[in-house]
Scaffold this motif. Structure first.
Motif: not given
Length: 625
Positions: A469, A493-494, A497, A500-501
């Motif tokens: 992550s 959730d990881t 996220s 998206r990054e």
């Protein structure tokens, strides 16, 4: 106004809605947000919640019961039985060593042996609610830290039973004086006046009753309720099951949470497993949040201001000594450094069952009011500090201890050499990696469990330790020059996220994302990611098939090999199922994988020569490519 139950509900909900998003915004855990909300609305800051906070705490403990029931649903009886050595070995050694050292420490401080023993029993316990919630948020349940922490916590829940039985033996008061010594409800259960042998038999029979009821009563009732097709009845049935199990265990003096866990294990193989999970999850989240807020509100700042040195010394001493003991236990069980640090810091706090033990001892006049207030504050403070210490460990200690060395090791060997990066090599990711390797396709594999990394390397995989992550680790693994990023992490959730990054920073990289359920898949699709896969064995094989097709392999060939892979994997599973889990098991698994790859290679060669004209018309190629 402040006594209105509606007003109290508004205050607790408003505190959660305000504080938890702020905590998450700064990268903190939701547990810390709830605890801070409880402190703010508590009697010693804003004063919205008064003495009724203790009653709310007892009610909110039902969230812990639901959580253990849901965890039980994830563990089939066979898996639970395989964990028995870890539960008894790691959990038992932690409890025994911690109890002995703290008992001696409190004796040295001048407490009587009865008080020292009671406080030591309370201090031994860690917070099931905080630890398991944190593990779930970070997706660490399938790591060696996650399984070890769960084993220790489960043993602690079991040991609460004899602790509650021992405490009444420590009082020197007459029974009449005990029952009337302090205001409050005495801890009673229906077996307390029976001989010890009869109590033991009754406890054993109650566990058998849970198993039998799960198989022959609960499932048939759920089938009957399901015929009504009324969702609210299924939700009511799920709550009734948990309440009934908890109440039954409480009647015979067992931990309600332990009873709920056993019930979950029994129902783990039923067809209603996922329905029970979906119905109870919202209640668990709300009640756990309420529990954490009640803990924060219960911190007595007057006691802290009266004895600041004593309180701070006790909190510091408890956390440090428990952490050292857990670290030693982890070393004995050959855990890697990062996993030992997660275990020792993650379980260093005092747990919610300490509130029960301490209050019970106070009712029996073993502890006086000053001692009770002091230990309740120490317990609440240690629970409040737990998520803060976890953040410090994650951001400041672990990168220096494990990740930096592993990242350096990774760069030495793989520096930007592979076009495919595979993140997460648990059950889902390892299936993808094995199928790709059967085609001779290598990927840069990253996983955050160093123990699993070592085991997989013994099996012949090039797996590298690191928290993927963190984008800097992906950059060291060659994300800038990669073509494909396969994300097989268990934590939704990881995944979201990270997607998206990476999409923003490296738009040329094709993303293939694992989704836990329909909701997670929808969120990823709405982000513009087209390759989203909901998790099963077949799904993980389909991910690998799509990767191979993207790399130029023919769809029919890959499809045929995928079916063969699943067939060989099922055969291997059945062959290895009866094998004991020991040092030789790793090599047997490696032999099975090598045999699978050999069979797949033979199938591939034979298919290309004889049968690979299938799906070969121009029209079908156009439709399927």
């Amino acid at each position: 106004m402040s006594g209105s139950i509606l007003f109290q509900a508004i205050i607790f909900l408003a505190g959660a809605i305000i504080c938890v998003p702020i905590a998450k915004r700064f990268g903190l855990s939701s547990v810390l947000g709830y605890l801070l909300a409880g402190i703010l609305i508590g009697p010693y800051v804003l004063g919205f919640v008064g003495e009724e906070g203790e009653d709310i705490l007892h009610f909110a403990e039902f969230g812990v019961v639901i959580m253990l029931f849901l965890i039980g649903l994830e563990i089939e009886p066979r898996s639970f039985w395989k964990m028995r050595k870890t539960i008894v070995g790691m959990g038992g050694s932690q409890v025994a060593i911690t109890l002995l050292l703290f008992y001696l420490a409190f004796l040295t401080m001048g407490f009587s042996w009865q008080v020292s023993l009671v406080i030591s029993m309370a201090v031994v316990l860690s917070s099931t609610a905080i630890v398991l919630q944190t593990i779930k948020e970070k997706g660490l349940m399938d790591t060696s830290f996650g399984t070890s922490a769960f084993s220790v916590l489960l043993f602690q829940d079991i040991i609460v039973i004899p602790m509650l039985a021992i405490i009444p033996l420590l009082t020197t008061m007459a029974p009449e004086a005990v029952s009337g010594g302090h205001e409050g409800e005495a801890h009673t259960y229906i077996l307390e006046d029976l001989p010890l042998g009869v109590q033991t038999l009754a406890v054993f029979l109650s566990v058998v009753l849970v198993v039998v009821a799960g198989r022959y009563l609960i499932v048939p009732v759920l089938r009957l309720v399901a015929t009504t097709r009324l969702r609210e009845l299924l939700t009511a049935s799920a709550l009734l099951i948990v309440l009934g199990l908890a109440f039954t265990m409480e009647l015979v003096g067992l931990s309600p949470a332990l009873g709920a866990f056993l019930g979950g294990v029994v129902l783990a193989t039923s067809e209603f497993k996922h329905e029970l999970e979906s119905n109870l999850e919202p209640f668990k989240g709300l009640l756990l949040g309420l529990f954490f807020m009640a803990v924060g509100a219960s911190i007595n700042f007057i006691v802290i201001s009266d004895n600041p040195l004593m309180i701070s010394g006790l909190v510091f001493g408890v956390i440090v000594l428990k952490a050292i003991i857990l670290f030693v236990v982890g070393s004995f069980f050959k855990m890697k450094m990062d996993q030992k640090l997660l275990l020792s810091i993650g379980l260093a706090q005092i747990g919610e069952f300490a509130f029960v033990l301490l209050s019970f001892a106070f009712q029996l006049n073993i502890l006086d009011r000053v001692q009770l207030d002091m230990m309740l504050v120490v317990t609440a403070l240690s629970m409040t500090l737990a998520p803060i210490l976890g953040i410090i460990n994650e951001r400041l200690i672990l990168p220096k201890v494990g990740t930096r060395q592993s990242a350096h090791r990774t760069m030495d060997h793989i520096a930007k050499s592979q076009k495919i990066i595979l993140i997460g090599f648990g059950h889902f990711g390892s299936t993808i990696g094995r199928f790709l390797r059967s085609y001779g396709i290598e990927a840069t594999i990253l996983d955050h469990d160093s123990n699993r990394v070592d085991v997989l390397r013994k099996m012949g995989f090039e797996v590298y330790y690191g928290d993927a992550s963190r984008v800097e680790l992906l950059e060291s693994a060659g994300i800038a020059d990669a073509e494909l990023l396969i994300c097989a992490i268990d934590n939704p959730d990881t995944n979201i996220s990270l997607a998206r990054e990476i999409s923003e920073k490296y738009p040329h990289v094709k993303l293939m994302m694992r989704a836990k359920n329909r909701s997670d898949a929808s969120e990823l699709l709405n982000m513009g990611i087209s390759n989203v896969y909901r998790e099963t064995l077949e799904t993980s094989v389909r991910v690998a098939s799509d990767v191979l097709h993207y790399m130029g392999f023919r769809k029919y060939t890959v499809h045929r090999q995928a079916q063969n892979f699943i067939k060989y994997d099922e055969e291997s599973l059945r062959k290895l199922a009866a094998e004991p889990i020991n040092d030789q098991y790793v090599f047997k698994v490696k032999e099975e994988m090598e045999q699978q790859e050999k069979l797949l290679e033979e199938d591939l060669k034979r298919g290309i020569v004889d049968n690979d004209h299938q799906w070969d018309s121009a029209r079908i190629r156009k439709d399927t490519n």
